[in-house]
Scaffold this motif. Structure first.
Motif, PDB file in Angstrom:
ATOM      1  N   VAL A  11       1.047  -1.189   0.359  1.00 23.86           N
ATOM      2  CA  VAL A  11      -0.572  -0.106  -0.138  1.00 23.86           C
ATOM      3  C   VAL A  11       0.570   1.245  -0.213  1.00 23.86           C
ATOM      4  N   HIS A  12       2.331   1.066   1.000  1.00 20.71           N
ATOM      5  CA  HIS A  12       3.140   2.075   0.895  1.00 20.71           C
ATOM      6  C   HIS A  12       3.840   1.590   0.192  1.00 20.71           C
ATOM      7  N   ASN A  13       5.508   2.783  -0.159  1.00 19.90           N
ATOM      8  CA  ASN A  13       6.410   2.500  -0.796  1.00 19.90           C
ATOM      9  C   ASN A  13       7.359   3.851  -0.056  1.00 19.90           C
ATOM     10  N   TYR A  14       8.713   3.393  -0.193  1.00 23.85           N
ATOM     11  CA  TYR A  14      10.136   4.460   0.060  1.00 23.85           C
ATOM     12  C   TYR A  14      10.075   5.547  -1.256  1.00 23.85           C
ATOM     13  N   TYR A  15      10.389   6.565  -0.490  1.00 22.50           N
ATOM     14  CA  TYR A  15      10.647   7.893  -1.910  1.00 22.50           C
ATOM     15  C   TYR A  15      11.617   8.977  -1.069  1.00 22.50           C
ATOM     16  N   VAL A  16      12.007   9.342  -2.053  1.00 22.90           N
ATOM     17  CA  VAL A  16      13.076  10.238  -1.710  1.00 22.90           C
ATOM     18  C   VAL A  16      12.449  11.450  -2.219  1.00 22.90           C
ATOM     19  N   VAL A  17      12.466  12.584  -0.811  1.00 23.92           N
ATOM     20  CA  VAL A  17      11.730  13.626  -1.209  1.00 23.92           C
ATOM     21  C   VAL A  17      12.669  15.253  -0.438  1.00 23.92           C
ATOM     22  N   CYS A  18      12.020  15.831  -1.502  1.00 23.40           N
ATOM     23  CA  CYS A  18      12.966  17.572  -1.084  1.00 23.40           C
ATOM     24  C   CYS A  18      12.307  18.471  -1.465  1.00 23.40           C
ATOM     25  N   SER A  19      12.949  19.389  -0.849  1.00 25.30           N
ATOM     26  CA  SER A  19      11.863  20.508  -0.589  1.00 25.30           C
ATOM     27  C   SER A  19      12.546  21.172  -2.391  1.00 25.30           C
ATOM     28  N   GLU A  20      11.369  22.076  -2.881  1.00 17.99           N
ATOM     29  CA  GLU A  20      12.218  22.432  -4.507  1.00 17.99           C
ATOM     30  C   GLU A  20      13.514  23.849  -4.326  1.00 17.99           C
ATOM     31  N   ALA A  21      13.567  24.541  -3.464  1.00 21.21           N
ATOM     32  CA  ALA A  21      13.846  25.476  -2.956  1.00 21.21           C
ATOM     33  C   ALA A  21      15.746  24.095  -2.614  1.00 21.21           C
ATOM     34  N   LYS A  22      15.300  23.573  -1.898  1.00 23.23           N
ATOM     35  CA  LYS A  22      16.694  22.576  -1.423  1.00 23.23           C
ATOM     36  C   LYS A  22      17.426  21.857  -2.799  1.00 23.23           C
ATOM     37  N   ARG A  23      16.580  21.352  -3.321  1.00 23.42           N
ATOM     38  CA  ARG A  23      16.888  21.180  -4.810  1.00 23.42           C
ATOM     39  C   ARG A  23      17.566  21.439  -5.813  1.00 23.42           C
ATOM     40  N   GLN A  24      17.835  22.925  -5.862  1.00 23.06           N
ATOM     41  CA  GLN A  24      18.700  23.864  -6.711  1.00 23.06           C
ATOM     42  C   GLN A  24      20.032  24.025  -6.492  1.00 23.06           C
ATOM     43  N   ARG A  25      20.357  23.289  -5.268  1.00 26.31           N
ATOM     44  CA  ARG A  25      21.631  22.537  -5.071  1.00 26.31           C
ATOM     45  C   ARG A  25      22.478  21.423  -5.856  1.00 26.31           C
ATOM     46  N   PRO A  26      23.297  22.127  -6.563  1.00 27.07           N
ATOM     47  CA  PRO A  26      23.621  20.516  -7.754  1.00 27.07           C
ATOM     48  C   PRO A  26      24.021  19.539  -6.900  1.00 27.07           C
ATOM     49  N   GLU A  27      24.715  19.847  -5.733  1.00 22.81           N
ATOM     50  CA  GLU A  27      25.303  18.339  -4.246  1.00 22.81           C
ATOM     51  C   GLU A  27      24.024  17.646  -4.172  1.00 22.81           C
ATOM     52  N   VAL A  28      22.924  18.346  -3.867  1.00 23.91           N
ATOM     53  CA  VAL A  28      21.466  17.971  -3.600  1.00 23.91           C
ATOM     54  C   VAL A  28      21.484  17.313  -4.265  1.00 23.91           C
ATOM     55  N   ARG A  29      20.899  17.743  -5.538  1.00 28.26           N
ATOM     56  CA  ARG A  29      20.670  16.787  -7.309  1.00 28.26           C
ATOM     57  C   ARG A  29      21.312  15.641  -7.244  1.00 28.26           C
ATOM     58  N   ALA A  30      22.780  16.268  -7.153  1.00 32.66           N
ATOM     59  CA  ALA A  30      23.325  14.193  -7.420  1.00 32.66           C
ATOM     60  C   ALA A  30      23.612  13.803  -6.467  1.00 32.66           C
ATOM     61  N   PHE A  31      22.724  14.343  -5.272  1.00 31.03           N
ATOM     62  CA  PHE A  31      22.829  13.193  -4.549  1.00 31.03           C
ATOM     63  C   PHE A  31      21.393  12.243  -4.384  1.00 31.03           C
ATOM     64  N   ILE A  32      20.317  13.020  -4.770  1.00 30.44           N
ATOM     65  CA  ILE A  32      18.941  12.337  -5.000  1.00 30.44           C
ATOM     66  C   ILE A  32      19.806  11.055  -6.456  1.00 30.44           C
ATOM     67  N   ASP A  33      20.039  11.593  -7.312  1.00 35.01           N
ATOM     68  CA  ASP A  33      20.361  10.708  -8.290  1.00 35.01           C
ATOM     69  C   ASP A  33      21.122   9.206  -8.136  1.00 35.01           C
ATOM     70  N   TRP A  34      21.867   9.672  -6.828  1.00 34.92           N
ATOM     71  CA  TRP A  34      22.663   7.991  -6.649  1.00 34.92           C
ATOM     72  C   TRP A  34      21.475   7.554  -5.136  1.00 34.92           C
ATOM     73  N   LEU A  35      21.370   8.288  -4.690  1.00 33.16           N
ATOM     74  CA  LEU A  35      19.768   7.681  -3.907  1.00 33.16           C
ATOM     75  C   LEU A  35      19.200   6.937  -4.347  1.00 33.16           C
ATOM     76  N   LEU A  36      18.699   6.914  -5.775  1.00 38.03           N
ATOM     77  CA  LEU A  36      17.957   6.613  -6.875  1.00 38.03           C
ATOM     78  C   LEU A  36      18.047   5.497  -7.848  1.00 38.03           C
ATOM     79  N   SER A  37      19.702   6.093  -7.577  1.00 37.96           N
ATOM     80  CA  SER A  37      20.123   4.669  -8.506  1.00 37.96           C
ATOM     81  C   SER A  37      20.791   3.398  -7.393  1.00 37.96           C
ATOM     82  N   ILE A  38      20.432   3.779  -6.298  1.00 41.27           N
ATOM     83  CA  ILE A  38      21.040   2.488  -5.270  1.00 41.27           C
ATOM     84  C   ILE A  38      19.582   1.518  -5.123  1.00 41.27           C
ATOM     85  N   GLY A  39      18.252   2.609  -5.089  1.00 43.10           N
ATOM     86  CA  GLY A  39      17.306   1.919  -5.076  1.00 43.10           C
ATOM     87  C   GLY A  39      16.706   1.228  -6.075  1.00 43.10           C
ATOM     88  N   GLU A  40      17.560   1.542  -7.048  1.00 47.54           N
ATOM     89  CA  GLU A  40      16.288   0.899  -8.763  1.00 47.54           C
ATOM     90  C   GLU A  40      16.373  -0.910  -8.280  1.00 47.54           C
TER      91      GLU A  40
END
Length: 294
Positions: free
Chosen positions: A265-294
């Motif tokens: 019914v529920h799942n794991y999501y990666v979540v971030c505010s739009e403002a903090k997602r503007q930081r390149p290192e935060v976007r890259a860290f999210i990409d890394w999280l998504l790559s290990i969650g595949e």
């Protein structure tokens, strides 16, 4: 023959060490796309392939390994020289800080292992980890990124599916023996079902399995870690994801009595505010999280 830009060698060394474009992007404070472009440009300039993809990891080719030895040695000497200069001026190396909020450890053991490896391998990241069970418990004044167990939408926030869960019954090995052994879904009626919610997950699983009757004396917990511990100790049958409980299954503390798994019914999501997602290192860290969650 002119050398490729020196920066491309620094990018190459980071990717070679971390084995992942997104992890290197976090370390270098740039986007994953920028790292990918640098690697493509370097390979084009040299006329050789430096990496090959194996699953989610990038593995060095023979040419890449030879180059990595030389570049790592050179980067090591440069790093030592810079550290010596900074030590003379009493300056600390600049590190970027990222604060990640995750659910309690029992639910994200699969993620914690990768996080520890990332923190050991990445030289330029100061990763702080805080805990929160659900979206509304996350301290967004501190957290840059959160791994949340739940169901969107969450207005004002960006999210992506991190790990899609398929639930299967897990229990102590003792439930496979004796007259009360679990051999089919109907046998669950003789056992206590362990819940981490109001019963929705088990009701959904039973309906998908074609069986509507719940167990006797069901127990509801607020913490998933308590659910798994109760299952390990033989107090009932829990629902868990194979990835989440992989270690318990591998080491024999838990077993799968039935081969049926259904979407949660529920799942794991990666979540971030739009403002903090503007930081390149935060976007890259999210990409890394998504790559290990595949």
């Amino acid at each position: 023959m002119a050398l490729p830009p020196l920066h491309s060698f620094r990018v190459f060394e980071s990717v070679a060490r971390l084995g992942n474009l997104a992890a290197a992007a976090v370390e270098l404070h740039v986007t994953t796309g920028a790292v990918s472009q640098q690697i493509k440009s370097l390979q084009g300039s040299l006329g050789v392939e430096l990496f090959e993809k194996r699953g989610r990891q990038l593995v060095l080719t023979a040419s890449g390994r030879e180059l990595q030895k030389r570049v790592a040695s050179a980067m090591g000497e440069i790093t030592e020289a810079v550290q010596a200069l900074r030590a003379g001026g009493q300056r600390e190396p600049e590190r970027v800080g990222i604060t990640l909020s995750i659910p309690p450890a029992d639910g994200v053991t699969w993620l914690a292992t990768s996080l520890f490896r990332f923190m050991e391998d990445s030289r330029a990241i100061s990763l702080r980890v805080i805990a929160a069970t659900g979206f509304h418990q996350v301290d967004w004044r501190r957290a840059d990124v959160a791994v949340v167990y739940g169901t969107p939408p969450w207005p004002g926030f960006w999210w992506r599916l991190l790990h899609g869960i398929r639930l299967t019954p897990v229990c102590s090995p003792q439930f496979l023996r004796g007259p009360q052994a679990i051999r089919e879904a109907a046998d669950l009626a003789r056992h206590r079902l362990l819940h981490e919610d109001d019963g929705s997950q088990w009701q959904h699983w039973l309906a998908e399995a074609g069986f509507s009757c719940g167990g006797a004396e069901d127990i509801h917990f607020e913490d998933f870690g308590m659910v798994l511990q109760a299952a390990r100790d033989g107090f009932g049958v829990a629902l868990s994801d194979e990835t989440v409980s992989q270690r318990d299954l591998d080491e024999g503390r838990l077993v799968r009595p039935l081969p049926i798994s259904v979407a949660a019914v529920h799942n794991y999501y990666v979540v971030c505010s739009e403002a903090k997602r503007q930081r390149p290192e935060v976007r890259a860290f999210i990409d890394w999280l998504l790559s290990i969650g595949e």
